[in-house]
Design an enzyme around this catalytic site. Structure first.
Site, short mmCIF file in Angstrom:
data_model
loop_
_atom_site.label_atom_id
_atom_site.label_comp_id
_atom_site.label_asym_id
_atom_site.label_seq_id
_atom_site.Cartn_x
_atom_site.Cartn_y
_atom_site.Cartn_z
N ASN A 34 44.35 25.79 -33.04
CA ASN A 34 42.99 25.79 -33.11
C ASN A 34 42.23 24.62 -32.21
OD1 ASN A 34 43.55 27.82 -35.03
ND2 ASN A 34 43.55 26.35 -36.81
N HIS A 91 45.60 24.36 -27.57
CA HIS A 91 44.69 25.01 -26.87
C HIS A 91 43.24 24.03 -26.83
CE1 HIS A 91 46.22 29.18 -28.07
NE2 HIS A 91 46.91 28.62 -27.19
P1 OAD Z 1 43.92 35.47 -34.93
O1 OAD Z 1 42.64 35.65 -35.16
O2 OAD Z 1 44.78 36.08 -33.85
O3 OAD Z 1 44.87 35.47 -36.35
C1 OAD Z 1 44.55 34.82 -37.45
C2 OAD Z 1 45.66 35.06 -38.36
O4 OAD Z 1 45.24 34.36 -39.66
C3 OAD Z 1 45.76 36.58 -38.69
O5 OAD Z 1 47.18 36.88 -38.74
C4 OAD Z 1 45.32 36.86 -40.48
O6 OAD Z 1 46.06 37.71 -41.06
C5 OAD Z 1 45.77 35.37 -40.76
N1 OAD Z 1 44.64 34.82 -41.81
C6 OAD Z 1 43.26 35.10 -41.87
N2 OAD Z 1 42.83 34.43 -43.16
C7 OAD Z 1 44.02 33.85 -43.68
C8 OAD Z 1 44.01 33.02 -44.68
N3 OAD Z 1 43.11 32.31 -45.51
N4 OAD Z 1 45.31 32.36 -44.91
C9 OAD Z 1 46.45 32.69 -44.16
N5 OAD Z 1 46.29 33.70 -43.19
C10 OAD Z 1 45.16 34.01 -42.88
O7 OAD Z 1 43.94 33.59 -34.59
P2 OAD Z 1 45.30 33.15 -33.74
O8 OAD Z 1 46.51 33.51 -34.26
O9 OAD Z 1 45.00 31.41 -33.88
O10 OAD Z 1 43.11 31.08 -27.95
O11 OAD Z 1 44.85 33.22 -32.30
C11 OAD Z 1 45.47 32.74 -31.19
C12 OAD Z 1 44.82 32.46 -29.93
O12 OAD Z 1 43.99 33.78 -29.80
C13 OAD Z 1 43.57 31.48 -30.30
O13 OAD Z 1 44.13 30.00 -30.41
C14 OAD Z 1 42.70 31.69 -29.18
C15 OAD Z 1 42.76 33.27 -29.31
O14 OAD Z 1 42.41 33.94 -28.17
C16 OAD Z 1 42.33 30.57 -27.21
O15 OAD Z 1 41.26 30.46 -27.24
C17 OAD Z 1 43.01 30.07 -26.15
#
Ligand code: OAD
Length: 252
Positions: free
Chosen positions: A101, A118
């Protein structure tokens, strides 16, 4: 929620612990995630906004988008999940938060060791002369043009196709290599190289504990998987850790 006895045993003796976090940990602070039906990438194409060519083509549009996201993060506060990790830190010999994040919420909550893979939306720098514009200085400048050289000021975040910051990655890898336990919280586990880190933990004999509201590609291979909100699950695990270990750090 009950914590399996096997995990209790592991947490009782663990020394070096890591939390790998993604957008889901900040969802309860009101910051949108990227994937899923109402995620950022369902409405916006990352190719149009989150890469260097897009910025050169249309710096005004890209800068406005980040300005908008900066406003959202500034108006948000860390939630109980961020604070649970701050508490957890007190119980172990080392505790590293590795986050994908850019929202600065782990640091605002008080986590001491944070690898920001990131970047951080509060940092910016000029492509021309390298002058850094942190938070308020960027606001005072009032433009995406550098006050010194007129160059373009870009956010200090990793865009698609760019390398991760070397020092943050080194900190993350080193922490993963010696982790007894890694909590993988609120990430879809599809973006590399961050998604590789749980494998590093596994290869070195550590255990993986996933916390997510839904299944991810990691769920099947995680040693323990908790389905629930980050704030609820992490608060309960932290309470359990305190009970198991007290506040005393294992410093041997
Ligand atoms: P994602 O949006 O891909 O995934 C978010 C995850 O959080 C999902 O698996 C949801 O099921 C979960 N989630 C949502 N609400 C939740 C809660 N209250 N408690 C627990 N889990 C929950 O986000 P990231 O995995 O962070 O990169 O994405 C990775 C990267 O993709 C980001 O850092 C960004 C993006 O492109 C860059 O900008 C370089």
């Amino acid at each position: 929620m009950s914590i399996p006895e096997e995990l209790q045993k592991i947490l009782r003796s663990a020394r070096d612990v890591v939390a790998l976090t993604g957008a889901g940990i900040s969802a309860e602070s009101g910051i949108p995630t990227f994937r899923g039906n109402d995620g950022l990438w369902s409405k916006l194409n990352p190719e149009e906004l989150a890469n260097f060519d897009a910025f050169l083509r249309n710096p005004e549009l890209v800068s406005e988008w980040y300005e908008h996201r900066r406003q959202i993060t500034r108006e948000s506060k860390p939630n109980p999940a961020h604070y649970a990790l701050v508490e957890m830190e007190k119980s172990f010999r080392s505790f590293t938060v590795i986050t994908q994040n850019i929202d600065n919420l782990h640091k605002r909550a008080g986590s001491k060791t944070v690898a920001e893979l990131h970047g951080n939306i509060e940092r910016n720098y000029c492509l021309g002369c390298g002058k850094r514009y942190d938070g308020e200085e960027f606001d005072r400048n009032g433009s995406f043009r550098c006050s010194e050289c007129g160059g373009l000021i870009r956010p200090d975040i990793v865009w698609f196709g760019e390398m991760l910051p070397e020092d943050e990655w080194a900190l993350a890898e080193e922490a993963a290599q010696r982790a007894d336990v890694m909590f993988v919280v609120g990430t879809s586990s599809v973006v590399y190289p961050a998604a590789e880190l749980p494998m590093t933990v596994r290869r070195n004999g550590g255990k993986i504990v996933e916390v997510n509201i839904e299944e991810t590609p990691l769920s099947d291979s995680a040693d323990f998987s908790f389905k629930g909100s980050a704030s609820m699950v992490l608060s309960e695990i932290t309470d359990e850790i305190k009970e198991l270990r007290g506040f005393a750090k294992d410093t041997e």
